[in-house]
Design an enzyme around this catalytic site. Structure first.
Site, PDB file in Angstrom:
ATOM      1  CB  CYS A  10     -22.578  14.376  13.738  1.00  0.00           C
ATOM      2  SG  CYS A  10     -21.032  13.587  13.817  1.00  0.00           S
ATOM      3  CG  HIS A  44     -20.482   8.829  18.166  1.00  0.00           C
ATOM      4  ND1 HIS A  44     -19.513   9.478  17.082  1.00  0.00           N
ATOM      5  CD2 HIS A  44     -21.337   9.584  17.733  1.00  0.00           C
ATOM      6  CE1 HIS A  44     -20.338  10.615  16.468  1.00  0.00           C
ATOM      7  NE2 HIS A  44     -20.656  10.749  16.744  1.00  0.00           N
ATOM      8  CD  GLU A  58      -1.190   0.090   4.003  1.00  0.00           C
ATOM      9  OE1 GLU A  58      -0.807   0.794   4.904  1.00  0.00           O
ATOM     10  OE2 GLU A  58      -2.162  -0.095   3.302  1.00  0.00           O
ATOM     11  CD  GLU A  59      -0.154   7.492  -0.023  1.00  0.00           C
ATOM     12  OE1 GLU A  59      -0.395   8.679  -0.606  1.00  0.00           O
ATOM     13  OE2 GLU A  59      -1.302   7.406  -1.260  1.00  0.00           O
ATOM     14  CB  CYS A  77     -23.624  14.520  17.825  1.00  0.00           C
ATOM     15  SG  CYS A  77     -24.188  12.989  16.906  1.00  0.00           S
ATOM     16  CG  ASP A 116      -7.844  -0.571  14.697  1.00  0.00           C
ATOM     17  OD1 ASP A 116      -7.198   0.338  15.486  1.00  0.00           O
ATOM     18  OD2 ASP A 116      -7.012  -1.483  14.202  1.00  0.00           O
ATOM     19  CG  HIS A 142     -22.498   9.258  14.097  1.00  0.00           C
ATOM     20  ND1 HIS A 142     -23.646  10.163  14.449  1.00  0.00           N
ATOM     21  CD2 HIS A 142     -24.312   8.652  13.525  1.00  0.00           C
ATOM     22  CE1 HIS A 142     -24.422  10.728  14.894  1.00  0.00           C
ATOM     23  NE2 HIS A 142     -25.113   9.053  14.414  1.00  0.00           N
ATOM     24  CG  ASP A 178      -4.208  -2.764  10.160  1.00  0.00           C
ATOM     25  OD1 ASP A 178      -4.442  -3.351   9.373  1.00  0.00           O
ATOM     26  OD2 ASP A 178      -2.914  -2.781  11.113  1.00  0.00           O
TER      27      ASP A 178
END
Length: 201
Positions: free
Chosen positions: A139, A133, A44-45, A135, A94, A80, A104
């Site tokens: 959101c 979470h 990957e980059e 907002c 992640d 969300h 990843d």
């Protein structure tokens, strides 16, 4: 799967005025090396810059870059958005990378999976995200609904049922205001008619 969701998210978010750049999950390429002992590899980059983990995995993690940076807030909004699109059955988690380029990543699904697909992260990530979470303005731009934890959803409203009338005639007489006419009590419960006659005497 995560990249496809990210593309749809970008298509919805980028046209919004003031939203700006959208996080991208960089592609992973499969390389065939027939002369090598391990004939297949992924590349990957290379991401150059400060590497940041944007996702919160548990309540102990405090990541100010995640909370305060534009990339961090947009990553949270992406989570969300996916959560809402899948009715809480799937979460891209992640999230990590440099700036708006992510790599990843992981996916968490409910135990039963989502449309035949099962993630590679713990189911607990979904509940943790729901609880942790917060907002942000992105959101709001996408019109996402505020999240409620399972505990909040399961809370039942306080009952407003009236208390059971006492059986004792003496207790009933003392609890009924003097201004209430016997006819009113009869409308409340015909079974108390004998008691009412006793009170009215």
């Amino acid at each position: 799967t995560a990249r496809e969701y990210a593309k749809i998210y970008a298509a919805e978010a980028e046209p919004l005025e003031g939203f700006g750049e959208v996080p991208e999950i960089i592609p992973i390429f499969l390389v065939h090396r027939p002369a090598n002992n391990i004939p297949y590899a992924t590349v990957e980059e290379e991401l150059i810059g400060e590497f940041v983990k944007y996702s919160v995995k548990d309540g102990k993690e405090i990541n100010f870059l995640r909370r305060d940076s534009e990339a961090g807030q947009k990553c949270c909004t992406f989570q969300h958005w996916v959560y809402e699109k899948t009715n809480g059955s799937l979460l891209v988690t992640d999230l990590q990378g440099v700036g708006m380029k992510l790599t990843d990543v992981g996916i968490a699904t409910l135990t039963k999976g989502y449309k035949g697909f099962k993630g590679n992260c713990s189911v607990s990530f979904i509940e943790q995200f729901r609880v942790l979470h917060q907002c942000n303005k992105y959101c709001a731009m996408l019109g996402l609904k505020a999240l409620l934890s399972t505990h909040q959803k399961q809370r039942k409203p306080t009952s407003t049922k009236s208390k059971t009338l006492p059986n004792s005639t003496t207790k009933l007489a003392s609890s009924v205001p003097s201004k209430i006419e016997p006819q009113v009590l009869l409308k409340i419960s015909p079974k108390l008619s004998g008691v009412v006659r006793c009170i009215s005497k």
